[in-house]
Design a protein around this motif. Structure first.
Motif, PDB file in Angstrom:
ATOM      1  N   ALA A  22      32.194  83.752  53.764  1.00  0.00           N
ATOM      2  CA  ALA A  22      32.047  85.131  53.291  1.00  0.00           C
ATOM      3  C   ALA A  22      32.387  86.152  54.367  1.00  0.00           C
ATOM      4  O   ALA A  22      32.356  87.356  54.113  1.00  0.00           O
ATOM      5  CB  ALA A  22      30.621  85.353  52.798  1.00  0.00           C
ATOM      6  N   ARG A  23      32.667  85.655  55.573  1.00  0.00           N
ATOM      7  CA  ARG A  23      32.949  86.530  56.723  1.00  0.00           C
ATOM      8  C   ARG A  23      31.796  87.506  56.988  1.00  0.00           C
ATOM      9  O   ARG A  23      31.993  88.664  57.312  1.00  0.00           O
ATOM     10  CB  ARG A  23      34.262  87.279  56.538  1.00  0.00           C
ATOM     11  CG  ARG A  23      35.447  86.353  56.431  1.00  0.00           C
ATOM     12  CD  ARG A  23      36.743  87.119  56.300  1.00  0.00           C
ATOM     13  NE  ARG A  23      37.834  86.250  55.958  1.00  0.00           N
ATOM     14  CZ  ARG A  23      38.679  85.731  56.843  1.00  0.00           C
ATOM     15  NH1 ARG A  23      38.542  85.999  58.115  1.00  0.00           N
ATOM     16  NH2 ARG A  23      39.664  84.955  56.435  1.00  0.00           N
ATOM     17  N   ASP A  24      30.581  86.961  56.847  1.00  0.00           N
ATOM     18  CA  ASP A  24      29.359  87.727  57.104  1.00  0.00           C
ATOM     19  C   ASP A  24      29.020  87.585  58.583  1.00  0.00           C
ATOM     20  O   ASP A  24      28.341  86.653  58.997  1.00  0.00           O
ATOM     21  CB  ASP A  24      28.222  87.207  56.228  1.00  0.00           C
ATOM     22  CG  ASP A  24      26.936  87.992  56.372  1.00  0.00           C
ATOM     23  OD1 ASP A  24      26.814  88.789  57.333  1.00  0.00           O
ATOM     24  OD2 ASP A  24      26.047  87.800  55.531  1.00  0.00           O
ATOM     25  N   LYS A  25      29.521  88.521  59.378  1.00  0.00           N
ATOM     26  CA  LYS A  25      29.391  88.422  60.835  1.00  0.00           C
ATOM     27  C   LYS A  25      27.932  88.446  61.286  1.00  0.00           C
ATOM     28  O   LYS A  25      27.557  87.737  62.212  1.00  0.00           O
ATOM     29  CB  LYS A  25      30.180  89.542  61.509  1.00  0.00           C
ATOM     30  CG  LYS A  25      30.248  89.387  63.007  1.00  0.00           C
ATOM     31  CD  LYS A  25      31.491  89.991  63.559  1.00  0.00           C
ATOM     32  CE  LYS A  25      31.536  90.011  65.055  1.00  0.00           C
ATOM     33  NZ  LYS A  25      31.191  88.799  65.736  1.00  0.00           N
ATOM     34  N   VAL A  26      27.104  89.238  60.649  1.00  0.00           N
ATOM     35  CA  VAL A  26      25.689  89.307  61.034  1.00  0.00           C
ATOM     36  C   VAL A  26      25.025  87.947  60.844  1.00  0.00           C
ATOM     37  O   VAL A  26      24.335  87.453  61.737  1.00  0.00           O
ATOM     38  CB  VAL A  26      24.942  90.402  60.235  1.00  0.00           C
ATOM     39  CG1 VAL A  26      23.449  90.355  60.504  1.00  0.00           C
ATOM     40  CG2 VAL A  26      25.501  91.781  60.570  1.00  0.00           C
ATOM     41  N   ALA A  27      25.252  87.331  59.691  1.00  0.00           N
ATOM     42  CA  ALA A  27      24.639  86.028  59.420  1.00  0.00           C
ATOM     43  C   ALA A  27      25.186  84.962  60.366  1.00  0.00           C
ATOM     44  O   ALA A  27      24.426  84.142  60.895  1.00  0.00           O
ATOM     45  CB  ALA A  27      24.857  85.626  57.966  1.00  0.00           C
ATOM     46  N   VAL A  28      26.491  84.980  60.595  1.00  0.00           N
ATOM     47  CA  VAL A  28      27.081  83.998  61.512  1.00  0.00           C
ATOM     48  C   VAL A  28      26.505  84.179  62.912  1.00  0.00           C
ATOM     49  O   VAL A  28      26.135  83.207  63.575  1.00  0.00           O
ATOM     50  CB  VAL A  28      28.623  84.112  61.528  1.00  0.00           C
ATOM     51  CG1 VAL A  28      29.223  83.280  62.655  1.00  0.00           C
ATOM     52  CG2 VAL A  28      29.200  83.681  60.185  1.00  0.00           C
ATOM     53  N   ASP A  29      26.403  85.440  63.355  1.00  0.00           N
ATOM     54  CA  ASP A  29      25.870  85.722  64.694  1.00  0.00           C
ATOM     55  C   ASP A  29      24.382  85.392  64.813  1.00  0.00           C
ATOM     56  O   ASP A  29      23.869  85.250  65.919  1.00  0.00           O
ATOM     57  CB  ASP A  29      26.113  87.186  65.072  1.00  0.00           C
ATOM     58  CG  ASP A  29      27.573  87.474  65.361  1.00  0.00           C
ATOM     59  OD1 ASP A  29      28.376  86.524  65.470  1.00  0.00           O
ATOM     60  OD2 ASP A  29      27.923  88.668  65.465  1.00  0.00           O
ATOM     61  N   ALA A  30      23.701  85.276  63.704  1.00  0.00           N
ATOM     62  CA  ALA A  30      22.293  84.882  63.730  1.00  0.00           C
ATOM     63  C   ALA A  30      22.139  83.366  63.639  1.00  0.00           C
ATOM     64  O   ALA A  30      21.349  82.773  64.374  1.00  0.00           O
ATOM     65  CB  ALA A  30      21.538  85.552  62.578  1.00  0.00           C
ATOM     66  N   LEU A  31      22.893  82.749  62.747  1.00  0.00           N
ATOM     67  CA  LEU A  31      22.707  81.320  62.467  1.00  0.00           C
ATOM     68  C   LEU A  31      23.313  80.406  63.521  1.00  0.00           C
ATOM     69  O   LEU A  31      22.715  79.385  63.879  1.00  0.00           O
ATOM     70  CB  LEU A  31      23.282  80.991  61.083  1.00  0.00           C
ATOM     71  CG  LEU A  31      22.573  81.678  59.920  1.00  0.00           C
ATOM     72  CD1 LEU A  31      23.366  81.503  58.636  1.00  0.00           C
ATOM     73  CD2 LEU A  31      21.159  81.153  59.772  1.00  0.00           C
ATOM     74  N   ARG A  32      24.480  80.749  64.023  1.00  0.00           N
ATOM     75  CA  ARG A  32      25.140  79.862  64.991  1.00  0.00           C
ATOM     76  C   ARG A  32      24.273  79.655  66.243  1.00  0.00           C
ATOM     77  O   ARG A  32      24.038  78.517  66.643  1.00  0.00           O
ATOM     78  CB  ARG A  32      26.526  80.404  65.333  1.00  0.00           C
ATOM     79  CG  ARG A  32      27.324  79.440  66.174  1.00  0.00           C
ATOM     80  CD  ARG A  32      28.735  79.914  66.358  1.00  0.00           C
ATOM     81  NE  ARG A  32      29.524  79.567  65.185  1.00  0.00           N
ATOM     82  CZ  ARG A  32      30.591  80.233  64.794  1.00  0.00           C
ATOM     83  NH1 ARG A  32      30.996  81.302  65.441  1.00  0.00           N
ATOM     84  NH2 ARG A  32      31.270  79.833  63.746  1.00  0.00           N
TER      85      ARG A  32
END
Length: 120
Positions: A22-32
């Motif tokens: 989804a290119r959800d940068k906030v979620a990626v930056d939180a989950l990774r």
């Protein structure tokens, strides 16, 4: 089995995949980094000097030669680490607020909210 029946780590991995698609940068930056923190918590230190008394030809070499078994975290430990990741972001957000950086503080709060959403 519904997604809420899964243990936390697989839910986080699945959420990361969805966020990346989804290119959800906030979620990626939180989950990774949260998943990385779990991986780091499982790491076991190799004893210092483990190969010190071996002859050169006896020192293990090659892929996986120096591998040791990783710790297995309980679901309770995983939840604790994930909560700590969210708390760390919340504390950093407060520090950014005090430093006059509300934009950065809001971003960290959004990341914390993403992480906490997977705990409930």
């Amino acid at each position: 089995m519904t997604s809420s029946d899964l243990p936390l780590r697989p839910r986080l991995r699945a959420a990361l995949t969805v966020a990346m698609k989804a290119r959800d940068k906030v979620a990626v930056d939180a989950l990774r980094p949260t998943l990385a923190a779990l991986d780091n918590a499982e790491a076991v230190e190799r004893p210092e000097g483990a190969d010190r008394n071996l002859a050169v030809e006896l020192i293990p070499i090659g892929a996986g030669a120096a591998e040791v078994a990783r710790r297995e975290l309980s679901e309770e430990q995983i939840v604790g680490i994930v909560r700590a990741e969210a708390a760390e972001r919340a504390e950093a957000a407060e520090a950014y607020d005090r430093a006059g950086r509300p934009d950065r503080a809001e971003r960290l709060r959004a990341e914390a909210a993403v992480i906490l959403a997977h705990l409930g």
